[in-house]
Design a protein around this motif. Sequence first.
Motif, PDB file in Angstrom:
ATOM      1  N   LEU A 196       1.058  -1.247  -0.077  1.00 55.30           N
ATOM      2  CA  LEU A 196       0.090   0.120   0.246  1.00 55.30           C
ATOM      3  C   LEU A 196       1.017   1.502   0.196  1.00 55.30           C
ATOM      4  CD1 LEU A 196      -2.328  -1.017   2.208  1.00 55.30           C
ATOM      5  CD2 LEU A 196      -3.365  -0.545   0.503  1.00 55.30           C
ATOM      6  N   PHE A 197       2.467   1.359   0.676  1.00 58.58           N
ATOM      7  CA  PHE A 197       2.971   2.324   1.294  1.00 58.58           C
ATOM      8  C   PHE A 197       3.273   2.842  -0.600  1.00 58.58           C
ATOM      9  CE2 PHE A 197       7.337   4.119   1.824  1.00 58.58           C
ATOM     10  CZ  PHE A 197       6.846   5.370   2.248  1.00 58.58           C
ATOM     11  N   ALA A 198       3.927   1.434  -1.363  1.00 57.56           N
ATOM     12  CA  ALA A 198       4.752   1.411  -2.129  1.00 57.56           C
ATOM     13  C   ALA A 198       3.831   2.225  -4.012  1.00 57.56           C
ATOM     14  CB  ALA A 198       4.710   0.462  -3.175  1.00 57.56           C
ATOM     15  N   ILE A 199       2.421   1.725  -3.530  1.00 62.07           N
ATOM     16  CA  ILE A 199       1.362   2.458  -4.359  1.00 62.07           C
ATOM     17  C   ILE A 199       1.164   3.779  -4.380  1.00 62.07           C
ATOM     18  CG2 ILE A 199      -1.508   2.118  -4.991  1.00 62.07           C
ATOM     19  CD1 ILE A 199      -0.545  -0.473  -4.767  1.00 62.07           C
ATOM     20  N   ILE A 200       0.704   3.966  -2.903  1.00 65.77           N
ATOM     21  CA  ILE A 200       0.850   6.037  -2.439  1.00 65.77           C
ATOM     22  C   ILE A 200       1.553   6.521  -3.095  1.00 65.77           C
ATOM     23  CG2 ILE A 200       0.999   7.065  -0.443  1.00 65.77           C
ATOM     24  CD1 ILE A 200      -1.153   5.286   0.722  1.00 65.77           C
ATOM     25  N   ARG A 249       4.015  10.309  -6.930  1.00 73.34           N
ATOM     26  CA  ARG A 249       4.494  10.990  -8.054  1.00 73.34           C
ATOM     27  C   ARG A 249       3.830  11.452  -9.663  1.00 73.34           C
ATOM     28  NH1 ARG A 249       9.980   7.141  -8.176  1.00 73.34           N
ATOM     29  NH2 ARG A 249      10.548   8.450  -9.525  1.00 73.34           N
ATOM     30  N   ALA A 250       3.192  10.470  -9.717  1.00 70.12           N
ATOM     31  CA  ALA A 250       2.321  10.384 -11.357  1.00 70.12           C
ATOM     32  C   ALA A 250       1.629  11.581 -11.418  1.00 70.12           C
ATOM     33  CB  ALA A 250       1.604   9.021 -11.539  1.00 70.12           C
ATOM     34  N   ILE A 251       0.990  11.607  -9.838  1.00 75.03           N
ATOM     35  CA  ILE A 251       0.294  13.111 -10.019  1.00 75.03           C
ATOM     36  C   ILE A 251       1.344  14.141 -10.070  1.00 75.03           C
ATOM     37  CG2 ILE A 251      -1.694  14.478  -8.465  1.00 75.03           C
ATOM     38  CD1 ILE A 251      -2.655  11.863  -7.961  1.00 75.03           C
ATOM     39  N   GLY A 252       2.223  14.338  -9.314  1.00 71.22           N
ATOM     40  CA  GLY A 252       2.996  15.016  -9.119  1.00 71.22           C
ATOM     41  C   GLY A 252       3.889  15.958 -10.336  1.00 71.22           C
ATOM     42  N   GLY A 253       3.514  14.770 -11.754  1.00 66.81           N
ATOM     43  CA  GLY A 253       4.752  15.048 -13.067  1.00 66.81           C
ATOM     44  C   GLY A 253       5.890  15.580 -12.391  1.00 66.81           C
ATOM     45  N   ARG A 254       6.828  14.647 -11.624  1.00 64.05           N
ATOM     46  CA  ARG A 254       8.495  15.041 -10.986  1.00 64.05           C
ATOM     47  C   ARG A 254       8.636  15.181 -12.682  1.00 64.05           C
ATOM     48  NH1 ARG A 254      11.045  11.873  -6.302  1.00 64.05           N
ATOM     49  NH2 ARG A 254      12.942  13.419  -6.282  1.00 64.05           N
ATOM     50  N   ASN A 255       9.818  15.559 -12.902  1.00 70.45           N
ATOM     51  CA  ASN A 255      10.711  15.195 -14.032  1.00 70.45           C
ATOM     52  C   ASN A 255      11.414  14.478 -13.395  1.00 70.45           C
ATOM     53  OD1 ASN A 255       8.934  16.773 -15.792  1.00 70.45           O
ATOM     54  ND2 ASN A 255       9.871  18.427 -15.275  1.00 70.45           N
TER      55      ASN A 255
END
Length: 62
Positions: free
Chosen positions: A45-49, A54-60
């Motif tokens: 669950l921690f890994a999914i969160i 990271r996907a929402i933040g759009g981190r480059n």
Amino acid sequence: MIAWIIAGMNILLIIIAIVAIVLLLTGGFLAAAHWLLWVGIVLALFAIIVWIVRAIGGRNRV
């Protein structure tokens, strides 16, 4: 005759002791496996969160 009864009691006592040890070990292993199962679920669950954040933040990536 009494020697046979005593010998039978000793064998019965040994069998009961072996069964008790097997049940004790099995119970311990199952408790440990049950605990590790919950640890695995929490880590998943921690890994999914973290992945969602990271996907929402759009981190480059560099």
